[in-house]
Design a protein around this motif. Structure first.
Motif, PDB file in Angstrom:
ATOM      1  N   GLY A  81       0.802  -1.222   0.000  1.00  0.00           N
ATOM      2  CA  GLY A  81       0.000   0.000   0.000  1.00  0.00           C
ATOM      3  C   GLY A  81       0.829   1.264   0.000  1.00  0.00           C
ATOM      4  N   ALA A  82       0.374   2.258   0.764  1.00  0.00           N
ATOM      5  CA  ALA A  82       0.936   3.616   0.739  1.00  0.00           C
ATOM      6  C   ALA A  82       2.407   3.652   1.128  1.00  0.00           C
ATOM      7  CB  ALA A  82       0.138   4.509   1.684  1.00  0.00           C
ATOM      8  N   ASP A  83       3.090   4.703   0.670  1.00  0.00           N
ATOM      9  CA  ASP A  83       4.472   4.944   1.071  1.00  0.00           C
ATOM     10  C   ASP A  83       4.581   5.078   2.588  1.00  0.00           C
ATOM     11  OD1 ASP A  83       5.107   5.095  -1.612  1.00  0.00           O
ATOM     12  OD2 ASP A  83       5.341   7.286  -1.636  1.00  0.00           O
ATOM     13  N   LEU A  84       5.779   4.828   3.103  1.00  0.00           N
ATOM     14  CA  LEU A  84       6.060   5.146   4.502  1.00  0.00           C
ATOM     15  C   LEU A  84       6.347   6.636   4.629  1.00  0.00           C
ATOM     16  CD1 LEU A  84       6.493   2.006   4.717  1.00  0.00           C
ATOM     17  CD2 LEU A  84       8.213   2.528   6.438  1.00  0.00           C
ATOM     18  N   TRP A  85       5.982   7.197   5.765  1.00  0.00           N
ATOM     19  CA  TRP A  85       6.362   8.564   6.113  1.00  0.00           C
ATOM     20  C   TRP A  85       7.861   8.565   6.413  1.00  0.00           C
ATOM     21  CZ3 TRP A  85       6.656  10.442  11.634  1.00  0.00           C
ATOM     22  CH2 TRP A  85       6.962  11.805  11.699  1.00  0.00           C
ATOM     23  N   PRO A  86       8.661   9.415   5.766  1.00  0.00           N
ATOM     24  CA  PRO A  86      10.098   9.403   6.022  1.00  0.00           C
ATOM     25  C   PRO A  86      10.480   9.623   7.484  1.00  0.00           C
ATOM     26  CG  PRO A  86       9.659  10.550   3.985  1.00  0.00           C
ATOM     27  CD  PRO A  86       8.313  10.283   4.628  1.00  0.00           C
ATOM     28  N   ARG A  97       5.425  14.842  -2.551  1.00  0.00           N
ATOM     29  CA  ARG A  97       4.668  13.672  -3.009  1.00  0.00           C
ATOM     30  C   ARG A  97       4.929  12.436  -2.150  1.00  0.00           C
ATOM     31  NH1 ARG A  97       6.722  13.278  -9.028  1.00  0.00           N
ATOM     32  NH2 ARG A  97       8.603  14.063  -7.959  1.00  0.00           N
ATOM     33  N   TRP A  98       6.008  12.443  -1.385  1.00  0.00           N
ATOM     34  CA  TRP A  98       6.411  11.249  -0.645  1.00  0.00           C
ATOM     35  C   TRP A  98       6.283  11.450   0.862  1.00  0.00           C
ATOM     36  CZ3 TRP A  98      10.878  12.314  -4.289  1.00  0.00           C
ATOM     37  CH2 TRP A  98      10.482  11.978  -5.599  1.00  0.00           C
ATOM     38  N   GLN A  99       5.167  12.102   1.232  1.00  0.00           N
ATOM     39  CA  GLN A  99       4.872  12.293   2.657  1.00  0.00           C
ATOM     40  C   GLN A  99       4.495  10.970   3.327  1.00  0.00           C
ATOM     41  OE1 GLN A  99       5.046  15.075   4.481  1.00  0.00           O
ATOM     42  NE2 GLN A  99       5.457  16.585   2.891  1.00  0.00           N
ATOM     43  N   GLY A 128       5.261  -3.878   3.387  1.00  0.00           N
ATOM     44  CA  GLY A 128       5.522  -4.618   4.616  1.00  0.00           C
ATOM     45  C   GLY A 128       6.998  -4.840   4.867  1.00  0.00           C
ATOM     46  N   LEU A 129       7.757  -5.119   3.801  1.00  0.00           N
ATOM     47  CA  LEU A 129       9.209  -5.245   3.937  1.00  0.00           C
ATOM     48  C   LEU A 129       9.813  -3.918   4.376  1.00  0.00           C
ATOM     49  CD1 LEU A 129      11.831  -6.928   1.736  1.00  0.00           C
ATOM     50  CD2 LEU A 129      11.839  -4.432   1.786  1.00  0.00           C
ATOM     51  N   GLN A 130       9.377  -2.843   3.753  1.00  0.00           N
ATOM     52  CA  GLN A 130       9.905  -1.518   4.097  1.00  0.00           C
ATOM     53  C   GLN A 130       9.542  -1.136   5.524  1.00  0.00           C
ATOM     54  OE1 GLN A 130       8.234   0.891   0.961  1.00  0.00           O
ATOM     55  NE2 GLN A 130       9.174  -0.365  -0.651  1.00  0.00           N
ATOM     56  N   LEU A 131       8.322  -1.470   5.944  1.00  0.00           N
ATOM     57  CA  LEU A 131       7.848  -1.167   7.296  1.00  0.00           C
ATOM     58  C   LEU A 131       8.668  -1.928   8.337  1.00  0.00           C
ATOM     59  CD1 LEU A 131       5.823  -2.006   9.823  1.00  0.00           C
ATOM     60  CD2 LEU A 131       5.734   0.349   8.997  1.00  0.00           C
ATOM     61  N   ILE A 132       8.906  -3.218   8.081  1.00  0.00           N
ATOM     62  CA  ILE A 132       9.720  -4.021   8.996  1.00  0.00           C
ATOM     63  C   ILE A 132      11.126  -3.432   9.106  1.00  0.00           C
ATOM     64  CG2 ILE A 132      10.917  -6.254   9.185  1.00  0.00           C
ATOM     65  CD1 ILE A 132       8.296  -7.537   8.142  1.00  0.00           C
ATOM     66  N   ASN A 133      11.716  -3.074   7.974  1.00  0.00           N
ATOM     67  CA  ASN A 133      13.055  -2.504   7.984  1.00  0.00           C
ATOM     68  C   ASN A 133      13.101  -1.221   8.812  1.00  0.00           C
ATOM     69  OD1 ASN A 133      15.833  -2.663   6.860  1.00  0.00           O
ATOM     70  ND2 ASN A 133      15.288  -0.711   5.935  1.00  0.00           N
ATOM     71  N   ALA A 134      12.118  -0.340   8.633  1.00  0.00           N
ATOM     72  CA  ALA A 134      12.074   0.908   9.395  1.00  0.00           C
ATOM     73  C   ALA A 134      11.808   0.660  10.876  1.00  0.00           C
ATOM     74  CB  ALA A 134      11.007   1.837   8.816  1.00  0.00           C
ATOM     75  N   ASN A 188       7.152  -9.916  -9.876  1.00  0.00           N
ATOM     76  CA  ASN A 188       6.576  -8.610 -10.184  1.00  0.00           C
ATOM     77  C   ASN A 188       7.313  -7.520  -9.408  1.00  0.00           C
ATOM     78  OD1 ASN A 188       5.220  -8.231  -7.548  1.00  0.00           O
ATOM     79  ND2 ASN A 188       3.921  -9.903  -8.234  1.00  0.00           N
ATOM     80  N   SER A 189       7.187  -6.303  -9.869  1.00  0.00           N
ATOM     81  CA  SER A 189       7.855  -5.162  -9.239  1.00  0.00           C
ATOM     82  C   SER A 189       6.897  -3.985  -9.270  1.00  0.00           C
ATOM     83  CB  SER A 189       9.143  -4.837 -10.009  1.00  0.00           C
ATOM     84  OG  SER A 189       9.919  -3.876  -9.333  1.00  0.00           O
ATOM     85  N   VAL A 190       6.400  -3.601  -8.076  1.00  0.00           N
ATOM     86  CA  VAL A 190       5.330  -2.599  -7.994  1.00  0.00           C
ATOM     87  C   VAL A 190       5.678  -1.569  -6.921  1.00  0.00           C
ATOM     88  CG1 VAL A 190       2.812  -2.309  -7.992  1.00  0.00           C
ATOM     89  CG2 VAL A 190       3.777  -4.560  -8.424  1.00  0.00           C
ATOM     90  N   HIS A 191       6.913  -1.058  -6.944  1.00  0.00           N
ATOM     91  CA  HIS A 191       7.334  -0.154  -5.861  1.00  0.00           C
ATOM     92  C   HIS A 191       8.277   0.913  -6.403  1.00  0.00           C
ATOM     93  CE1 HIS A 191      11.458  -1.979  -5.490  1.00  0.00           C
ATOM     94  NE2 HIS A 191      10.835  -2.975  -6.094  1.00  0.00           N
ATOM     95  N   HIS A 192       8.262   2.097  -5.767  1.00  0.00           N
ATOM     96  CA  HIS A 192       9.215   3.141  -6.141  1.00  0.00           C
ATOM     97  C   HIS A 192      10.128   3.482  -4.970  1.00  0.00           C
ATOM     98  CE1 HIS A 192       7.851   6.983  -4.155  1.00  0.00           C
ATOM     99  NE2 HIS A 192       6.828   6.206  -3.901  1.00  0.00           N
TER     100      HIS A 192
END
Length: 270
Positions: A81-86, A97-99, A128-134, A188-192
Protein backbone atom coordinates in the motif's frame (compact mmCIF):
# COMPACT_ATOMS: atom_id res chain seq x y z
CA UNK A 1 -9.28 -30.60 5.61
CA UNK A 2 -9.17 -28.70 8.90
CA UNK A 3 -12.22 -27.93 11.01
CA UNK A 4 -12.78 -24.17 11.34
CA UNK A 5 -11.57 -24.19 14.94
CA UNK A 6 -8.31 -25.88 13.91
CA UNK A 7 -7.46 -23.57 11.03
CA UNK A 8 -4.77 -20.97 11.55
CA UNK A 9 -6.07 -17.46 12.05
CA UNK A 10 -3.72 -14.98 10.40
CA UNK A 11 -3.81 -11.23 10.98
CA UNK A 12 -3.69 -9.00 7.92
CA UNK A 13 -2.72 -5.39 8.57
CA UNK A 14 -5.16 -2.82 7.27
CA UNK A 15 -4.75 -0.15 4.63
CA UNK A 16 -6.03 3.29 5.62
CA UNK A 17 -8.25 5.67 3.70
CA UNK A 18 -8.34 8.93 5.61
CA UNK A 19 -11.19 11.50 5.55
CA UNK A 20 -11.48 13.18 2.16
CA UNK A 21 -14.28 15.65 1.31
CA UNK A 22 -13.94 14.78 -2.39
CA UNK A 23 -14.93 11.17 -1.71
CA UNK A 24 -18.60 10.35 -2.22
CA UNK A 25 -18.92 7.62 0.44
CA UNK A 26 -17.90 8.11 4.09
CA UNK A 27 -16.16 11.37 3.15
CA UNK A 28 -15.55 12.42 6.76
CA UNK A 29 -14.65 8.96 8.05
CA UNK A 30 -11.48 6.86 8.29
CA UNK A 31 -11.72 3.55 6.45
CA UNK A 32 -9.68 0.38 7.08
CA UNK A 33 -9.59 -2.17 4.25
CA UNK A 34 -7.57 -4.94 2.61
CA UNK A 35 -6.76 -5.62 -1.03
CA UNK A 36 -8.51 -8.94 -1.63
CA UNK A 37 -5.54 -10.79 -3.16
CA UNK A 38 -3.77 -11.00 0.22
CA UNK A 39 -6.53 -12.81 2.14
CA UNK A 40 -7.12 -15.04 -0.89
CA UNK A 41 -3.41 -15.94 -0.90
CA UNK A 42 -3.67 -16.94 2.75
CA UNK A 43 -6.85 -18.90 2.09
CA UNK A 44 -4.97 -20.89 -0.56
CA UNK A 45 -2.91 -22.28 2.31
CA UNK A 46 -6.00 -23.15 4.36
CA UNK A 47 -5.69 -20.22 6.78
CA UNK A 48 -8.43 -17.86 7.94
CA UNK A 49 -7.40 -14.22 7.31
CA UNK A 50 -8.51 -11.62 9.87
CA UNK A 51 -8.09 -7.92 9.14
CA UNK A 52 -6.94 -6.11 12.29
CA UNK A 53 -8.54 -2.66 12.50
CA UNK A 54 -6.87 0.28 14.17
CA UNK A 55 -7.73 0.57 17.87
CA UNK A 56 -7.02 4.32 17.86
CA UNK A 57 -8.64 7.40 16.36
CA UNK A 58 -11.44 9.82 17.23
CA UNK A 59 -14.09 7.06 17.20
CA UNK A 60 -12.11 4.66 19.44
CA UNK A 61 -13.93 3.20 22.44
CA UNK A 62 -13.51 0.22 24.73
CA UNK A 63 -10.35 -1.39 26.04
CA UNK A 64 -9.31 -3.66 23.17
CA UNK A 65 -5.61 -3.43 22.29
CA UNK A 66 -3.45 -4.70 19.44
CA UNK A 67 -1.90 -7.10 21.93
CA UNK A 68 -5.31 -8.74 22.33
CA UNK A 69 -5.15 -9.56 18.60
CA UNK A 70 -1.57 -10.80 18.90
CA UNK A 71 -2.55 -13.19 21.68
CA UNK A 72 -5.61 -14.47 19.76
CA UNK A 73 -4.19 -14.80 16.25
CA UNK A 74 -1.41 -17.09 14.98
CA UNK A 75 0.68 -14.80 12.79
CA UNK A 76 0.78 -11.46 11.00
CA UNK A 77 1.01 -10.51 7.32
CA UNK A 78 1.84 -6.89 6.52
CA UNK A 79 -0.03 -5.80 3.44
CA UNK A 80 1.24 -3.53 0.65
CA UNK A 81 0.00 0.00 0.00
CA UNK A 82 0.94 3.62 0.74
CA UNK A 83 4.47 4.94 1.07
CA UNK A 84 6.06 5.15 4.50
CA UNK A 85 6.36 8.56 6.11
CA UNK A 86 10.10 9.40 6.02
CA UNK A 87 9.91 10.50 9.64
CA UNK A 88 9.31 6.84 10.51
CA UNK A 89 12.98 6.21 9.69
CA UNK A 90 14.41 9.55 10.79
CA UNK A 91 14.34 11.51 7.54
CA UNK A 92 12.44 14.46 6.08
CA UNK A 93 10.54 14.05 2.78
CA UNK A 94 12.68 15.04 -0.19
CA UNK A 95 9.50 15.79 -2.14
CA UNK A 96 5.96 16.64 -1.00
CA UNK A 97 4.67 13.67 -3.01
CA UNK A 98 6.41 11.25 -0.64
CA UNK A 99 4.87 12.29 2.66
CA UNK A 100 3.56 8.74 3.10
CA UNK A 101 1.10 7.70 5.80
CA UNK A 102 2.50 8.18 9.29
CA UNK A 103 -0.76 7.11 10.93
CA UNK A 104 -0.60 3.74 9.22
CA UNK A 105 3.14 3.50 9.96
CA UNK A 106 2.55 3.90 13.70
CA UNK A 107 -0.29 1.36 13.64
CA UNK A 108 1.73 -1.26 11.74
CA UNK A 109 4.90 -0.72 13.74
CA UNK A 110 2.89 -1.32 16.89
CA UNK A 111 1.36 -4.45 15.31
CA UNK A 112 4.79 -5.85 14.45
CA UNK A 113 6.07 -5.25 17.98
CA UNK A 114 3.16 -6.98 19.73
CA UNK A 115 3.18 -10.00 17.41
CA UNK A 116 6.94 -10.40 17.80
CA UNK A 117 6.60 -10.03 21.58
CA UNK A 118 3.93 -12.76 21.51
CA UNK A 119 6.31 -15.07 19.63
CA UNK A 120 4.13 -15.12 16.50
CA UNK A 121 5.63 -15.12 12.97
CA UNK A 122 5.53 -11.94 10.88
CA UNK A 123 5.66 -11.82 7.07
CA UNK A 124 5.89 -8.56 5.10
CA UNK A 125 4.84 -7.86 1.52
CA UNK A 126 6.23 -4.87 -0.44
CA UNK A 127 5.43 -1.95 1.90
CA UNK A 128 5.52 -4.62 4.62
CA UNK A 129 9.21 -5.25 3.94
CA UNK A 130 9.90 -1.52 4.10
CA UNK A 131 7.85 -1.17 7.30
CA UNK A 132 9.72 -4.02 9.00
CA UNK A 133 13.05 -2.50 7.98
CA UNK A 134 12.07 0.91 9.39
CA UNK A 135 10.62 -0.61 12.58
CA UNK A 136 13.96 -2.20 13.45
CA UNK A 137 16.17 0.77 12.60
CA UNK A 138 16.70 0.65 8.83
CA UNK A 139 16.13 3.39 6.25
CA UNK A 140 14.58 3.66 2.78
CA UNK A 141 15.26 5.16 -0.61
CA UNK A 142 12.31 7.57 -0.85
CA UNK A 143 12.11 7.44 -4.65
CA UNK A 144 14.23 5.09 -6.73
CA UNK A 145 14.16 7.13 -10.00
CA UNK A 146 15.26 10.27 -8.12
CA UNK A 147 17.87 8.82 -5.77
CA UNK A 148 19.07 5.92 -7.92
CA UNK A 149 18.55 7.07 -11.51
CA UNK A 150 20.60 4.21 -12.94
CA UNK A 151 18.36 1.59 -11.32
CA UNK A 152 15.87 -0.60 -13.13
CA UNK A 153 12.30 0.69 -13.46
CA UNK A 154 10.70 -0.97 -10.45
CA UNK A 155 7.28 0.61 -10.90
CA UNK A 156 5.27 1.04 -14.07
CA UNK A 157 1.79 2.46 -13.52
CA UNK A 158 0.47 1.09 -16.80
CA UNK A 159 1.84 -2.45 -16.45
CA UNK A 160 1.40 -2.46 -12.63
CA UNK A 161 1.59 -6.09 -11.43
CA UNK A 162 2.82 -7.21 -14.88
CA UNK A 163 6.04 -5.23 -14.54
CA UNK A 164 8.58 -8.03 -14.03
CA UNK A 165 12.27 -8.64 -13.45
CA UNK A 166 14.43 -11.54 -12.32
CA UNK A 167 15.31 -12.50 -8.75
CA UNK A 168 18.79 -13.42 -7.50
CA UNK A 169 18.86 -15.50 -4.31
CA UNK A 170 21.62 -15.14 -1.74
CA UNK A 171 23.20 -18.60 -1.28
CA UNK A 172 22.88 -20.46 2.02
CA UNK A 173 19.84 -18.48 3.20
CA UNK A 174 16.47 -19.85 4.25
CA UNK A 175 14.89 -18.38 1.12
CA UNK A 176 17.44 -20.02 -1.18
CA UNK A 177 16.63 -23.39 0.41
CA UNK A 178 12.90 -22.82 -0.01
CA UNK A 179 13.16 -21.76 -3.65
CA UNK A 180 16.09 -23.94 -4.72
CA UNK A 181 14.01 -25.95 -7.20
CA UNK A 182 11.87 -23.11 -8.60
CA UNK A 183 11.28 -23.31 -12.34
CA UNK A 184 11.18 -19.51 -12.70
CA UNK A 185 12.65 -16.59 -10.76
CA UNK A 186 10.61 -13.90 -12.51
CA UNK A 187 8.86 -11.63 -10.00
CA UNK A 188 6.58 -8.61 -10.18
CA UNK A 189 7.85 -5.16 -9.24
CA UNK A 190 5.33 -2.60 -7.99
CA UNK A 191 7.33 -0.15 -5.86
CA UNK A 192 9.22 3.14 -6.14
CA UNK A 193 10.79 2.95 -2.67
CA UNK A 194 13.21 0.33 -1.37
CA UNK A 195 15.64 -0.45 1.42
CA UNK A 196 18.62 1.90 1.68
CA UNK A 197 20.23 0.85 4.99
CA UNK A 198 19.32 -2.63 6.21
CA UNK A 199 18.06 -2.82 9.78
CA UNK A 200 20.45 -4.36 12.34
CA UNK A 201 19.64 -7.99 13.07
CA UNK A 202 18.49 -8.76 9.51
CA UNK A 203 20.11 -10.40 6.51
CA UNK A 204 19.48 -9.99 2.80
CA UNK A 205 18.03 -13.11 1.16
CA UNK A 206 17.53 -11.89 -2.41
CA UNK A 207 18.31 -8.98 -4.72
CA UNK A 208 17.41 -7.72 -8.16
CA UNK A 209 20.35 -8.87 -10.32
CA UNK A 210 20.10 -5.78 -12.55
CA UNK A 211 20.75 -3.11 -9.89
CA UNK A 212 21.21 -4.79 -6.50
CA UNK A 213 17.88 -3.65 -5.02
CA UNK A 214 17.10 -5.69 -1.91
CA UNK A 215 14.16 -8.00 -2.63
CA UNK A 216 13.93 -10.17 0.51
CA UNK A 217 15.11 -9.99 4.13
CA UNK A 218 14.92 -12.15 7.25
CA UNK A 219 15.66 -11.64 10.95
CA UNK A 220 18.83 -13.41 12.05
CA UNK A 221 17.80 -13.82 15.70
CA UNK A 222 15.21 -16.07 17.33
CA UNK A 223 12.18 -14.11 16.09
CA UNK A 224 10.52 -15.37 12.88
CA UNK A 225 10.35 -12.23 10.73
CA UNK A 226 10.67 -12.37 6.94
CA UNK A 227 9.64 -10.11 4.08
CA UNK A 228 9.72 -9.75 0.31
CA UNK A 229 9.64 -6.63 -1.86
CA UNK A 230 7.45 -8.22 -4.52
CA UNK A 231 3.79 -9.29 -4.25
CA UNK A 232 3.50 -13.10 -4.06
CA UNK A 233 -0.28 -12.78 -3.98
CA UNK A 234 -0.25 -11.29 -7.50
CA UNK A 235 1.67 -14.14 -9.15
CA UNK A 236 -0.17 -16.38 -11.59
CA UNK A 237 1.17 -19.46 -13.35
CA UNK A 238 0.12 -18.16 -16.76
CA UNK A 239 2.56 -15.24 -16.37
CA UNK A 240 5.50 -17.61 -15.90
CA UNK A 241 6.37 -16.06 -12.55
CA UNK A 242 7.95 -17.52 -9.42
CA UNK A 243 5.83 -20.07 -7.56
CA UNK A 244 5.64 -18.45 -4.12
CA UNK A 245 3.83 -21.36 -2.48
CA UNK A 246 6.92 -22.42 -0.45
CA UNK A 247 7.05 -18.98 1.19
CA UNK A 248 3.42 -19.20 2.27
CA UNK A 249 3.79 -22.77 3.53
CA UNK A 250 6.95 -21.90 5.47
CA UNK A 251 5.21 -18.99 7.21
CA UNK A 252 2.14 -21.08 8.03
CA UNK A 253 4.30 -23.98 9.25
CA UNK A 254 5.92 -21.64 11.77
CA UNK A 255 2.49 -20.41 12.89
CA UNK A 256 1.40 -24.04 13.36
CA UNK A 257 4.56 -24.79 15.35
CA UNK A 258 4.03 -21.82 17.68
CA UNK A 259 0.40 -22.82 18.23
CA UNK A 260 1.37 -26.44 18.95
CA UNK A 261 4.05 -25.36 21.41
CA UNK A 262 1.58 -23.11 23.24
CA UNK A 263 -0.98 -25.92 23.38
CA UNK A 264 1.62 -28.30 24.82
CA UNK A 265 2.58 -25.73 27.46
CA UNK A 266 -1.06 -25.27 28.50
CA UNK A 267 -1.83 -29.00 28.42
CA UNK A 268 1.33 -30.86 29.55
CA UNK A 269 1.23 -34.64 29.58
CA UNK A 270 0.70 -36.17 32.99
Amino acid sequence: MHAAGERLKIAVSACFMHPDPARAAFAKKTLNYVELSVPHWLMSGGALPVMVPSVEGDTARGGITLDDYAQWLDGLVLHGGADLWPGSYGEAPIDARWQGDKVRDAYEMALVKVFVAAGKPVFGICRGLQLINATFGGTLVQDIPTQRPDALQHRDAERYDRNFHQLELVPKTRLSALLDCASSYKINSVHHQCIKDLAPGFEVEARCPDDGTIEAIRATGPDWIAAVQWHPEFHKAEHGTLDDTPLLHDFLAQAHAVRAAAHHTLSPEL
